[in-house]
Design a protein around this motif. Sequence first.
Motif: not given
Length: 487
Positions: A182-189
């Motif tokens: 979920s972090h990767a989605v929000v942080q645009h990774r």
Amino acid sequence: MKLLKDILYKAGLVEVIGSTNLAITSVCFDSRKADKDCLFVATRGTQSDGHKYIEQVIAAGAIAVICEELPANIDEKISYVRVHDSSYALGMIASNFYDNPSSKLKLVGVTGTNGKTTTVTLLFNLFKTLGYKVGLLSTVKNQISSEVIPATHTTPDAVRLNELLKQMVERGCQYCFMEVSSHAVVQHRITGLTFAGGVFTNITHDHLDYHKTFDEYIKAKKGFFDSLGEDAFALVNKDDANGIIMLQNTKATKKTYALKSNADFKCKIMENQFSGLLLNVDGSEVWTKLIGTFNAYNILAVYATATLLKENKVNILTTLSNLNSVEGRFEYVRTENGVVGIVDYAHTPDALMNVLNTVKDIRTGNEQVITIVGCGGDRDAQKRPLMAKIACELSTKVILTSDNPRSEDPEEILKQMQKGVEPHNYKKALTIVDRKEAIRTACAMAAPGDIILLAGKGHETYQEIKGVKHPFDDMEILKENLKIFEK
């Protein structure tokens, strides 16, 4: 090396100062990695703001800067590109810099609270066994065919992610299976990547230290499916109440899998033992070495994904029957007198409940279930009492202990966990701060036939205390202490 003008495609430009006809040798967002002729992207992180380090990276040799706000002092020798969102721009630029590698293989992302690592690892092993060159991006490790590369995050940063995908393409990989946090989605990774498909396993209470509310957590997961293209597939667990929500607004082909409801891909558990699972998958019986209902879901997700990738169903099931469990995921040993020791990565309330319910389904009822569990520091504190409550309700005895306390006081973490121990369970719960001592105590308490569950750290080979990672392997320590029962 790429010209700046060629890697700015779809980066959300607002303003350009200086030339874009510059040769860029590398892209970085960590000021400590800035070097000669690099492009620095000033992102706003949870710990620091890259805009503060623009002068520092220029001094280190950067020749161009991507930013949301221009610095007060403009260096005429430097090109500045102002964008709407630096993190978004970083994803697009990283993909462009490495020649959009995700479009040159079939990339499948798996998201959800639990089951991501098992699902992507099984997919990697399945396709590798079927004869393909495959890449893996997971919590446990990254892998390009047979080369193992240590993993530091569930999903790497955008630059590292595209670099790894580029290496996979250069080595002839046809597929890559990756965990999408979920972090990767929000942080645009994952911005700028082309996915052949997305898989949703489930969603439960986790990462609320970061997302703040459960709704925000759901939106983060859903953001991945919203970004899928028309040529991709979106496969979701229909038994999870939020599975169908993931399919709303996606342009991808919508598919479902389930054990309990009507779905495109169905599975029924015929037998569930410590030796494995007998499943009926879409009308065909298959025996697997994995254990538990949660693994039935993982296997079904793998089968469905491989089917959607046009693999032969018989070949899929035959290969799945020979695959082993993933390291640190319901990994177990048994002593000569029948004591069973289980190591599992369960670090969320739902994952812990799943593992303990699996033990409950398999056990005869006469043996003790001794659970050792802790909660990580600097992470979602709301789940701490709930983890203790679940452990006590579903175990004969419980030892609350340290996980990775990180910067927090381990005793304070345990005090928060103890609040979840209800009065009728006081007698069955112990608190031992030292994890090694907790394991030793559990092994000493176990009688022939008893089951010890060591939850929380799984595959990890360290314990993080005050910023230092100390060597610590749950399985090795468990084996060492279970020797007292071997004859």
